[in-house]
Design a protein around this motif. Structure first.
Motif, mmCIF file in Angstrom:
data_model
loop_
_atom_site.group_PDB
_atom_site.id
_atom_site.type_symbol
_atom_site.label_atom_id
_atom_site.label_comp_id
_atom_site.label_asym_id
_atom_site.label_seq_id
_atom_site.Cartn_x
_atom_site.Cartn_y
_atom_site.Cartn_z
ATOM 1 N N ASP A 1 12.764 -5.795 2.001
ATOM 2 C CA ASP A 1 12.231 -4.909 3.040
ATOM 3 C C ASP A 1 13.370 -4.382 3.902
ATOM 4 O O ASP A 1 14.290 -5.131 4.258
ATOM 5 C CB ASP A 1 11.258 -5.670 3.946
ATOM 6 C CG ASP A 1 9.892 -5.820 3.330
ATOM 7 O OD1 ASP A 1 9.404 -4.847 2.719
ATOM 8 O OD2 ASP A 1 9.309 -6.909 3.447
ATOM 9 N N LYS A 2 13.265 -3.098 4.257
ATOM 10 C CA LYS A 2 14.211 -2.503 5.190
ATOM 11 C C LYS A 2 13.433 -1.777 6.279
ATOM 12 O O LYS A 2 12.561 -0.958 5.989
ATOM 13 C CB LYS A 2 15.141 -1.507 4.481
ATOM 14 C CG LYS A 2 16.135 -2.152 3.532
ATOM 15 C CD LYS A 2 17.014 -1.114 2.851
ATOM 16 C CE LYS A 2 16.239 -0.325 1.830
ATOM 17 N NZ LYS A 2 17.095 0.572 1.014
ATOM 18 N N ASP A 3 13.760 -2.085 7.538
ATOM 19 C CA ASP A 3 13.142 -1.366 8.645
ATOM 20 C C ASP A 3 13.636 0.071 8.690
ATOM 21 O O ASP A 3 14.734 0.388 8.211
ATOM 22 C CB ASP A 3 13.484 -2.043 9.977
ATOM 23 C CG ASP A 3 12.862 -3.411 10.105
ATOM 24 O OD1 ASP A 3 11.900 -3.708 9.360
ATOM 25 O OD2 ASP A 3 13.355 -4.193 10.947
ATOM 26 N N SER B 1 11.072 0.773 4.103
ATOM 27 C CA SER B 1 10.969 0.765 2.654
ATOM 28 C C SER B 1 10.730 -0.658 2.165
ATOM 29 O O SER B 1 11.087 -1.631 2.833
ATOM 30 C CB SER B 1 12.229 1.343 1.999
ATOM 31 O OG SER B 1 13.314 0.456 2.137
ATOM 32 N N ARG B 2 10.138 -0.740 0.972
ATOM 33 C CA ARG B 2 9.876 -2.042 0.356
ATOM 34 C C ARG B 2 10.050 -1.934 -1.145
ATOM 35 O O ARG B 2 9.608 -0.968 -1.768
ATOM 36 C CB ARG B 2 8.474 -2.535 0.680
ATOM 37 C CG ARG B 2 8.020 -3.723 -0.160
ATOM 38 C CD ARG B 2 6.759 -4.364 0.361
ATOM 39 N NE ARG B 2 7.035 -5.129 1.577
ATOM 40 C CZ ARG B 2 6.127 -5.906 2.171
ATOM 41 N NH1 ARG B 2 4.900 -6.001 1.678
ATOM 42 N NH2 ARG B 2 6.448 -6.575 3.264
ATOM 43 N N GLU B 3 10.704 -2.926 -1.713
ATOM 44 C CA GLU B 3 10.835 -3.051 -3.156
ATOM 45 C C GLU B 3 10.471 -4.477 -3.543
ATOM 46 O O GLU B 3 10.808 -5.424 -2.831
ATOM 47 C CB GLU B 3 12.267 -2.760 -3.621
ATOM 48 C CG GLU B 3 12.736 -1.349 -3.432
ATOM 49 C CD GLU B 3 14.173 -1.165 -3.899
ATOM 50 O OE1 GLU B 3 14.436 -1.395 -5.096
ATOM 51 O OE2 GLU B 3 15.021 -0.829 -3.058
ATOM 52 N N ALA B 4 9.794 -4.623 -4.673
ATOM 53 C CA ALA B 4 9.424 -5.952 -5.149
ATOM 54 C C ALA B 4 9.324 -5.925 -6.665
ATOM 55 O O ALA B 4 9.057 -4.877 -7.267
ATOM 56 C CB ALA B 4 8.103 -6.399 -4.531
ATOM 57 N N GLY B 5 9.550 -7.061 -7.262
ATOM 58 C CA GLY B 5 9.472 -7.141 -8.721
ATOM 59 C C GLY B 5 9.288 -8.566 -9.198
ATOM 60 O O GLY B 5 9.714 -9.517 -8.532
ATOM 61 N N LEU C 1 7.185 -2.771 -7.741
ATOM 62 C CA LEU C 1 6.653 -1.960 -6.640
ATOM 63 C C LEU C 1 7.809 -1.324 -5.900
ATOM 64 O O LEU C 1 8.834 -1.970 -5.666
ATOM 65 C CB LEU C 1 5.818 -2.832 -5.696
ATOM 66 C CG LEU C 1 5.252 -2.187 -4.429
ATOM 67 C CD1 LEU C 1 3.917 -2.825 -4.059
ATOM 68 C CD2 LEU C 1 6.222 -2.316 -3.232
ATOM 69 N N ARG C 2 7.642 -0.063 -5.541
ATOM 70 C CA ARG C 2 8.644 0.625 -4.730
ATOM 71 C C ARG C 2 7.928 1.570 -3.763
ATOM 72 O O ARG C 2 7.136 2.412 -4.199
ATOM 73 C CB ARG C 2 9.626 1.411 -5.592
ATOM 74 C CG ARG C 2 10.718 2.106 -4.788
ATOM 75 C CD ARG C 2 11.652 2.903 -5.686
ATOM 76 N NE ARG C 2 12.695 3.569 -4.923
ATOM 77 C CZ ARG C 2 13.884 3.054 -4.646
ATOM 78 N NH1 ARG C 2 14.176 1.857 -5.107
ATOM 79 N NH2 ARG C 2 14.771 3.694 -3.928
ATOM 80 N N ARG C 3 8.194 1.413 -2.487
ATOM 81 C CA ARG C 3 7.585 2.263 -1.477
ATOM 82 C C ARG C 3 8.646 2.706 -0.486
ATOM 83 O O ARG C 3 9.276 1.879 0.177
ATOM 84 C CB ARG C 3 6.470 1.499 -0.746
ATOM 85 C CG ARG C 3 5.701 2.369 0.245
ATOM 86 C CD ARG C 3 4.610 1.572 0.923
ATOM 87 N NE ARG C 3 5.180 0.581 1.824
ATOM 88 C CZ ARG C 3 4.674 -0.627 2.023
ATOM 89 N NH1 ARG C 3 3.606 -1.001 1.350
ATOM 90 N NH2 ARG C 3 5.235 -1.468 2.872
ATOM 91 N N ASP C 4 8.870 4.013 -0.418
ATOM 92 C CA ASP C 4 9.824 4.567 0.535
ATOM 93 C C ASP C 4 9.347 5.957 0.935
ATOM 94 O O ASP C 4 8.201 6.334 0.681
ATOM 95 C CB ASP C 4 11.253 4.590 -0.035
ATOM 96 C CG ASP C 4 11.344 5.328 -1.364
ATOM 97 O OD1 ASP C 4 10.543 6.246 -1.603
ATOM 98 O OD2 ASP C 4 12.226 4.981 -2.169
ATOM 99 N N LYS D 1 3.862 1.792 -8.329
ATOM 100 C CA LYS D 1 3.529 0.440 -8.787
ATOM 101 C C LYS D 1 3.386 0.468 -10.301
ATOM 102 O O LYS D 1 2.922 1.464 -10.869
ATOM 103 C CB LYS D 1 2.221 -0.056 -8.156
ATOM 104 C CG LYS D 1 2.223 -0.140 -6.659
ATOM 105 C CD LYS D 1 0.948 -0.761 -6.134
ATOM 106 C CE LYS D 1 -0.259 0.142 -6.320
ATOM 107 N NZ LYS D 1 -0.226 1.328 -5.452
ATOM 108 N N ALA D 2 3.764 -0.617 -10.939
ATOM 109 C CA ALA D 2 3.634 -0.708 -12.394
ATOM 110 C C ALA D 2 3.483 -2.161 -12.805
ATOM 111 O O ALA D 2 4.045 -3.061 -12.167
ATOM 112 C CB ALA D 2 4.842 -0.085 -13.097
#
Length: 205
Positions: free
Chosen positions: A101-103, A118-122, A141-144, A150-151
């Motif tokens: 996570d990044k603010d 932003s958020r990235e997860a795997g 998951l990638r959200r920015d 999502k996959a």
């Protein structure tokens, strides 16, 4: 390393350039049970806009120079891995996962969050059930500010003998574009499902 199980790291970065000042401080802690089973925690704080970035949404024909506001912001990451043999005697396989996570306004080389957080997860898992069956699972998951993506993917393999094996796989992608780019593939909105069958032959030569 403090011992065989605990590692602690401290990072400091200071850039003094007119209009591009940037200070970053970070700490990371690794707790390791074995070489293949561990958890790692990271945290960082940035202050200042730094050098920013040049972004192109038309394939490199034009670029926009962008920076954060320079306000103090934080970033966090957790990473973990598990060797299945450490919890199930004789098991073969590994599971790994991360969350980052990044603010908004976090600034770091290659790690900017300008317009929003932003958020990235795997998650990735590879495992063997027996001499014939094995599998692989993947999720991301990638959200920015550019897109929400999502996959999830699942593959199962059956090994007939030393030469032949067959794999069946399924994947679902879900993409929502916030800022379109020059890529027709990345600009596609909506959900897509794919199923594939693969047959492999190894001559063993």
């Amino acid at each position: 390393w403090l011992d065989d199980q605990v590692q602690v790291g401290i990072t400091s970065y200071d850039q003094n350039t007119p209009g591009q000042n940037l200070a970053i401080g970070g700490i990371d802690v690794t707790l390791r049970a074995t070489a293949g089973t561990y958890i790692k925690l990271e945290g960082a704080r940035s202050s200042g806009p730094g050098s920013g970035e040049a972004v192109s949404i038309d394939g490199g024909f034009t670029f926009d120079a962008r920076k954060t506001s320079g306000e103090r912001a934080f970033a966090r990451k957790i990473e973990a891995a598990l060797d299945l043999a450490d919890v199930i005697p004789g098991a073969e396989g590994r599971i790994a996962a991360f969350l980052k996570d990044k603010d908004r306004d976090f600034s770091g080389p290659g790690e900017l969050a300008i317009a929003r957080e932003s958020r990235e997860a795997g998650v990735l898992g590879a495992y063997k059930f027996n001499d014939y069956w094995s599998g692989k699972t993947k999720a991301e998951l990638r959200r920015d500010e550019f897109r929400n993506y999502k996959a999830v993917e699942q593959n199962v393999t059956y090994t007939f003998d030393d030469h032949w094996k067959a794999t069946v796989g399924a994947r679902i992608d879900d993409n929502f574009v916030e800022i379109p780019s020059a890529s027709r593939l990345l600009n596609q909105n909506g959900r897509r499902a794919d199923v594939a069958l693969r047959l492999d032959y190894d001559s063993q030569q």
